[in-house]
Write a protein that holds these residues in place. Structure first.
Motif, mmCIF file in Angstrom:
data_model
loop_
_atom_site.group_PDB
_atom_site.id
_atom_site.type_symbol
_atom_site.label_atom_id
_atom_site.label_comp_id
_atom_site.label_asym_id
_atom_site.label_seq_id
_atom_site.Cartn_x
_atom_site.Cartn_y
_atom_site.Cartn_z
ATOM 1 N N UNK A 130 -22.760 120.926 8.672
ATOM 2 C CA UNK A 130 -21.913 121.362 9.790
ATOM 3 C C UNK A 130 -22.214 120.798 11.204
ATOM 4 N N UNK A 131 -22.873 119.463 11.181
ATOM 5 C CA UNK A 131 -23.656 119.009 12.504
ATOM 6 C C UNK A 131 -22.270 118.051 13.081
ATOM 7 N N UNK A 132 -21.284 117.531 12.546
ATOM 8 C CA UNK A 132 -20.193 116.923 12.973
ATOM 9 C C UNK A 132 -19.448 116.172 12.088
ATOM 10 N N UNK B 73 -21.928 113.054 11.851
ATOM 11 C CA UNK B 73 -21.240 112.807 10.351
ATOM 12 C C UNK B 73 -22.606 112.886 9.619
ATOM 13 N N UNK B 74 -22.640 113.141 8.393
ATOM 14 C CA UNK B 74 -23.614 113.436 7.490
ATOM 15 C C UNK B 74 -24.040 112.092 7.071
ATOM 16 N N UNK B 75 -22.706 110.931 7.135
ATOM 17 C CA UNK B 75 -22.757 109.551 6.631
ATOM 18 C C UNK B 75 -23.660 108.731 7.598
ATOM 19 N N UNK B 76 -23.887 109.336 8.823
ATOM 20 C CA UNK B 76 -24.707 108.590 9.827
ATOM 21 C C UNK B 76 -26.039 109.408 10.003
ATOM 22 N N UNK C 2 -28.169 109.238 7.079
ATOM 23 C CA UNK C 2 -29.096 108.626 6.081
ATOM 24 C C UNK C 2 -28.443 109.086 4.737
ATOM 25 N N UNK C 3 -27.463 109.838 4.652
ATOM 26 C CA UNK C 3 -26.969 110.285 3.222
ATOM 27 C C UNK C 3 -26.072 109.202 2.851
ATOM 28 N N UNK C 4 -26.188 108.725 1.532
ATOM 29 C CA UNK C 4 -25.157 107.779 0.899
ATOM 30 C C UNK C 4 -24.212 108.498 0.559
ATOM 31 N N UNK C 5 -23.961 109.569 0.408
ATOM 32 C CA UNK C 5 -22.833 110.276 -0.339
ATOM 33 C C UNK C 5 -22.903 111.688 0.217
ATOM 34 N N UNK C 6 -21.690 112.250 0.447
ATOM 35 C CA UNK C 6 -21.307 113.703 1.059
ATOM 36 C C UNK C 6 -20.170 114.137 0.249
ATOM 37 N N UNK C 7 -20.284 115.514 -0.050
ATOM 38 C CA UNK C 7 -19.427 116.241 -0.641
ATOM 39 C C UNK C 7 -19.272 117.856 -0.393
ATOM 40 N N UNK C 8 -18.162 118.285 0.000
ATOM 41 C CA UNK C 8 -18.183 119.728 0.186
ATOM 42 C C UNK C 8 -17.360 119.933 1.500
ATOM 43 N N UNK C 9 -18.066 121.087 2.156
ATOM 44 C CA UNK C 9 -17.378 121.503 3.340
ATOM 45 C C UNK C 9 -18.172 120.616 4.641
ATOM 46 N N UNK C 10 -17.184 120.226 5.556
ATOM 47 C CA UNK C 10 -17.789 119.656 6.838
ATOM 48 C C UNK C 10 -17.623 120.402 7.952
ATOM 49 N N UNK D 42 -14.629 114.436 0.214
ATOM 50 C CA UNK D 42 -15.473 113.450 -0.715
ATOM 51 C C UNK D 42 -15.895 112.257 0.143
ATOM 52 N N UNK D 43 -17.104 112.273 0.602
ATOM 53 C CA UNK D 43 -17.488 111.355 1.752
ATOM 54 C C UNK D 43 -16.910 111.742 2.896
ATOM 55 N N UNK D 44 -16.028 110.740 3.477
ATOM 56 C CA UNK D 44 -15.289 111.131 4.619
ATOM 57 C C UNK D 44 -13.631 111.227 4.291
ATOM 58 N N UNK D 45 -13.343 111.328 3.161
ATOM 59 C CA UNK D 45 -12.010 111.402 2.538
ATOM 60 C C UNK D 45 -11.643 112.953 2.252
ATOM 61 N N UNK D 46 -10.696 113.549 3.071
ATOM 62 C CA UNK D 46 -10.249 114.853 2.759
ATOM 63 C C UNK D 46 -9.381 114.865 1.418
#
Length: 319
Positions: free
Chosen positions: A20-22, A29-32, A34-42, A57-61
């Motif tokens: 929930x940081x951006x 963004x979680x991808x900025x 240090x995370x290689x992968x993100x999945x879930x609620x942003x 899924x990553x930055x794809x809704x």
């Protein structure tokens, strides 16, 4: 920062659950981070729904057909999130990895797809739902532990489980009365205040052969200790330009004493500004900038019922 340091040390990194940081076009963004992968609620607000209309899924809704976002739908988001965590662990079992599995259960709107064993309990609907959400969380943690054993990486993986605040409910509320979260009513306060009921919580750490099985400790530590702990475990180093208030818990987790420090400090700014500091067994609380400082001896008064400020002006001035 944790993910960034571990990524640079050769770890695969993922945030699965909630961030929930951006958004993805911002520095938060979680991808900025240090995370290689993100999945879930942003989105913190979005994460209050367990039948959301979409996830990322990553930055794809991607949309969840049949969900209303209002407690009704075909897809329970935790199903997808839990399965993604298991899938990601399988894919990275042969390399060092760091998984930040930020599960939202139970939080926000209390919603569940199945009441399960609580269906026929003589409880209110809210009580049944909350209990079923806790059981679902417990089951999903168990699935991860079972997978680590199945993959033969159980003995080489530390599982660190904790929440982010003390008791969630006013002890007088429906859930607060029914699900005791304050050590039998001993702890004063709950989430969003700085008495022990709002700060204290349990946590567990599992690392077979390294963390002593069955050990229970009441020595205090704080979650800002996790960063230096993770960095030490990874054999990495905290960047020289980064200052942390945390201390490594590695010797403590392996059976030693908790690290010694001068004090713990908290502040909270929701409505009025609250402050608290603990030094040794003494705890000072100030409920607002103009409020008097209260002083408690936690070794004899964990319920924080006896304000000793008048008897110890020297300690009040120290706080």
């Amino acid at each position: 920062m944790i993910a960034q340091v571990l990524k640079e040390a050769g770890y695969a990194t993922a945030c699965i659950g909630k961030w929930g940081m951006g958004m993805f076009d911002t520095p938060g963004s979680p991808l900025k981070h240090g995370f290689d992968h993100f999945y879930g609620y942003n989105c913190q607000r979005h994460a209050h729904s367990y039948f959301p209309t979409y996830l990322y899924n990553d930055d794809k809704r991607f949309d969840l057909e049949g969900n209303t976002g209002k407690g009704v739908g075909k897809t329970y988001a935790q199903d997808l999130i839990s399965n993604e965590a298991l899938s990601w662990i399988r894919k990275h079992k042969d390399q060092p990895f760091f998984l930040f599995h930020s599960v939202t259960l139970p939080h926000g709107n209390f919603e569940i797809d199945k009441l399960g064993e609580y269906e026929n309990k003589d409880w209110t609907k809210l009580q049944k739902t909350y209990a079923a959400m806790i059981t679902r969380l417990d089951t999903d943690v168990g699935r991860i532990l079972d997978l680590l054993k199945e993959l033969n990486i159980d003995d080489n993986t530390m599982v660190f489980f904790a929440g982010d605040n003390g008791s969630s409910f006013d002890p007088k509320s429906e859930l607060g009365r029914f699900f005791d979260q304050t050590l039998g009513g001993k702890l004063r306060g709950f989430k969003r205040d700085l008495y022990e009921g709002g700060l204290r919580q349990g946590a567990f750490v599992r690392w077979p052969g390294k963390v002593p099985a069955g050990r229970v400790s009441n020595e205090p530590w704080a979650f800002w200790d996790f960063f230096p702990t993770a960095v030490e475990l990874a054999g990495a180093k905290i960047p020289p330009n980064v200052k942390t208030d945390g201390l490594s818990l590695v010797p403590f987790l392996k059976g030693g004493e908790a690290p010694k420090r001068e004090f713990f400090y908290w502040e909270l700014h929701e409505g009025k500004s609250l402050q608290a500091v603990r030094f040794g067994d003494w705890k000072a609380v100030r409920n607002g900038p103009s409020a008097a400082i209260e002083l408690y001896d936690l070794s004899n008064d964990v319920s924080e019922t006896k304000d000793l400020a008048a008897a110890h002006p020297d300690l009040v001035s120290k706080a």
